[in-house]
Scaffold this motif. Structure first.
Motif, PDB file in Angstrom:
ATOM      1  N   VAL A  50       0.845  -1.204   0.000  1.00 51.21           N
ATOM      2  CA  VAL A  50       0.000   0.000   0.000  1.00 51.21           C
ATOM      3  C   VAL A  50       0.877   1.249   0.000  1.00 51.21           C
ATOM      4  O   VAL A  50       0.618   2.198  -0.747  1.00 51.21           O
ATOM      5  CB  VAL A  50      -0.974  -0.012   1.196  1.00 51.21           C
ATOM      6  N   ASP A  51       1.922   1.263   0.802  1.00 52.74           N
ATOM      7  CA  ASP A  51       2.822   2.419   0.839  1.00 52.74           C
ATOM      8  C   ASP A  51       3.495   2.639  -0.514  1.00 52.74           C
ATOM      9  O   ASP A  51       3.579   3.768  -1.003  1.00 52.74           O
ATOM     10  CB  ASP A  51       3.878   2.250   1.928  1.00 52.74           C
ATOM     11  N   ALA A  52       3.963   1.548  -1.150  1.00 57.30           N
ATOM     12  CA  ALA A  52       4.637   1.666  -2.443  1.00 57.30           C
ATOM     13  C   ALA A  52       3.664   2.116  -3.532  1.00 57.30           C
ATOM     14  O   ALA A  52       4.000   2.970  -4.361  1.00 57.30           O
ATOM     15  CB  ALA A  52       5.286   0.342  -2.815  1.00 57.30           C
ATOM     16  N   ALA A  53       2.456   1.546  -3.540  1.00 63.04           N
ATOM     17  CA  ALA A  53       1.463   1.921  -4.547  1.00 63.04           C
ATOM     18  C   ALA A  53       1.052   3.378  -4.384  1.00 63.04           C
ATOM     19  O   ALA A  53       0.932   4.115  -5.369  1.00 63.04           O
ATOM     20  CB  ALA A  53       0.246   1.005  -4.459  1.00 63.04           C
ATOM     21  N   ALA A  54       0.845   3.798  -3.151  1.00 64.16           N
ATOM     22  CA  ALA A  54       0.468   5.195  -2.907  1.00 64.16           C
ATOM     23  C   ALA A  54       1.584   6.137  -3.366  1.00 64.16           C
ATOM     24  O   ALA A  54       1.312   7.161  -3.993  1.00 64.16           O
ATOM     25  CB  ALA A  54       0.150   5.411  -1.431  1.00 64.16           C
ATOM     26  N   ALA A  55       2.819   5.778  -3.080  1.00 63.57           N
ATOM     27  CA  ALA A  55       3.951   6.617  -3.505  1.00 63.57           C
ATOM     28  C   ALA A  55       4.050   6.652  -5.028  1.00 63.57           C
ATOM     29  O   ALA A  55       4.278   7.718  -5.614  1.00 63.57           O
ATOM     30  CB  ALA A  55       5.245   6.090  -2.894  1.00 63.57           C
ATOM     31  N   ALA A  56       3.878   5.514  -5.674  1.00 64.15           N
ATOM     32  CA  ALA A  56       3.974   5.453  -7.136  1.00 64.15           C
ATOM     33  C   ALA A  56       2.889   6.288  -7.809  1.00 64.15           C
ATOM     34  O   ALA A  56       3.107   6.860  -8.877  1.00 64.15           O
ATOM     35  CB  ALA A  56       3.890   4.005  -7.612  1.00 64.15           C
ATOM     36  N   LEU A  57       1.726   6.354  -7.168  1.00 62.10           N
ATOM     37  CA  LEU A  57       0.609   7.125  -7.723  1.00 62.10           C
ATOM     38  C   LEU A  57       0.558   8.557  -7.206  1.00 62.10           C
ATOM     39  O   LEU A  57      -0.345   9.306  -7.558  1.00 62.10           O
ATOM     40  CB  LEU A  57      -0.708   6.429  -7.384  1.00 62.10           C
ATOM     41  N   ASP A  58       1.521   8.904  -6.365  1.00 64.82           N
ATOM     42  CA  ASP A  58       1.545  10.210  -5.710  1.00 64.82           C
ATOM     43  C   ASP A  58       0.218  10.459  -4.997  1.00 64.82           C
ATOM     44  O   ASP A  58      -0.358  11.542  -5.070  1.00 64.82           O
ATOM     45  CB  ASP A  58       1.856  11.323  -6.701  1.00 64.82           C
ATOM     46  N   LEU A  59      -0.257   9.421  -4.324  1.00 63.27           N
ATOM     47  CA  LEU A  59      -1.524   9.462  -3.608  1.00 63.27           C
ATOM     48  C   LEU A  59      -1.255   9.723  -2.135  1.00 63.27           C
ATOM     49  O   LEU A  59      -0.509   8.986  -1.493  1.00 63.27           O
ATOM     50  CB  LEU A  59      -2.259   8.130  -3.774  1.00 63.27           C
ATOM     51  N   LYS A  60      -1.823  10.767  -1.628  1.00 66.47           N
ATOM     52  CA  LYS A  60      -1.664  11.103  -0.209  1.00 66.47           C
ATOM     53  C   LYS A  60      -2.722  10.348   0.583  1.00 66.47           C
ATOM     54  O   LYS A  60      -3.900  10.683   0.527  1.00 66.47           O
ATOM     55  CB  LYS A  60      -1.808  12.610   0.013  1.00 66.47           C
ATOM     56  N   LEU A  61      -2.312   9.311   1.279  1.00 61.82           N
ATOM     57  CA  LEU A  61      -3.230   8.497   2.062  1.00 61.82           C
ATOM     58  C   LEU A  61      -3.378   9.111   3.442  1.00 61.82           C
ATOM     59  O   LEU A  61      -2.423   9.213   4.197  1.00 61.82           O
ATOM     60  CB  LEU A  61      -2.682   7.069   2.161  1.00 61.82           C
ATOM     61  N   ARG A  62      -4.590   9.542   3.741  1.00 62.65           N
ATOM     62  CA  ARG A  62      -4.832  10.176   5.044  1.00 62.65           C
ATOM     63  C   ARG A  62      -4.686   9.148   6.169  1.00 62.65           C
ATOM     64  O   ARG A  62      -5.107   7.994   6.016  1.00 62.65           O
ATOM     65  CB  ARG A  62      -6.229  10.779   5.081  1.00 62.65           C
ATOM     66  N   PRO A  63      -4.092   9.549   7.274  1.00 67.14           N
ATOM     67  CA  PRO A  63      -3.905   8.621   8.401  1.00 67.14           C
ATOM     68  C   PRO A  63      -5.213   7.985   8.876  1.00 67.14           C
ATOM     69  O   PRO A  63      -5.223   6.803   9.226  1.00 67.14           O
ATOM     70  CB  PRO A  63      -3.284   9.493   9.488  1.00 67.14           C
ATOM     71  N   ASP A  64      -6.311   8.744   8.846  1.00 68.64           N
ATOM     72  CA  ASP A  64      -7.575   8.169   9.312  1.00 68.64           C
ATOM     73  C   ASP A  64      -8.197   7.208   8.298  1.00 68.64           C
ATOM     74  O   ASP A  64      -9.140   6.496   8.619  1.00 68.64           O
ATOM     75  CB  ASP A  64      -8.572   9.273   9.691  1.00 68.64           C
ATOM     76  N   HIS A  65      -7.666   7.146   7.082  1.00 64.44           N
ATOM     77  CA  HIS A  65      -8.137   6.202   6.071  1.00 64.44           C
ATOM     78  C   HIS A  65      -7.253   4.962   5.986  1.00 64.44           C
ATOM     79  O   HIS A  65      -7.656   3.947   5.413  1.00 64.44           O
ATOM     80  CB  HIS A  65      -8.180   6.857   4.692  1.00 64.44           C
ATOM     81  N   ARG A  66      -6.059   5.050   6.533  1.00 65.74           N
ATOM     82  CA  ARG A  66      -5.058   3.984   6.369  1.00 65.74           C
ATOM     83  C   ARG A  66      -5.566   2.618   6.830  1.00 65.74           C
ATOM     84  O   ARG A  66      -5.409   1.618   6.121  1.00 65.74           O
ATOM     85  CB  ARG A  66      -3.777   4.355   7.106  1.00 65.74           C
ATOM     86  N   ALA A  67      -6.161   2.537   8.002  1.00 62.84           N
ATOM     87  CA  ALA A  67      -6.625   1.242   8.516  1.00 62.84           C
ATOM     88  C   ALA A  67      -7.650   0.612   7.572  1.00 62.84           C
ATOM     89  O   ALA A  67      -7.610  -0.599   7.320  1.00 62.84           O
ATOM     90  CB  ALA A  67      -7.213   1.395   9.913  1.00 62.84           C
TER      91      ALA A  67
END
Length: 68
Positions: free
Chosen positions: A10-27
């Motif tokens: 998830v971290d790698a995919a978000a970084a590759a897509l330049d997607l800012k994953l909100r901490p409250d959405h992470r779980a």
């Protein structure tokens, strides 16, 4: 996948897509990917004949009423 592998993916995919994953959405995102992995295991467990081909057309049907 292990929980650690899911987090890394998830971290790698978000970084590759330049997607800012909100901490409250992470779980929720991590749980979704774990669930998708479980679905994939079920699908992959179905043996296929080497000559099996995908259906040309899928027509969903309405399940029968209980007791019908």
């Amino acid at each position: 996948m292990t929980p650690r592998q899911i987090e890394a993916y998830v971290d790698a995919a978000a970084a590759a897509l330049d997607l800012k994953l909100r901490p409250d959405h992470r779980a929720g995102v991590l749980r979704y990917f774990a669930l998708a992995g479980e679905f994939a295991e079920v699908v992959e467990a179905v043996p296929l004949d080497p000559h099996a081909e995908p259906a040309v057309h899928f027509s969903p049907v309405v399940p029968p009423e209980p007791g019908a």
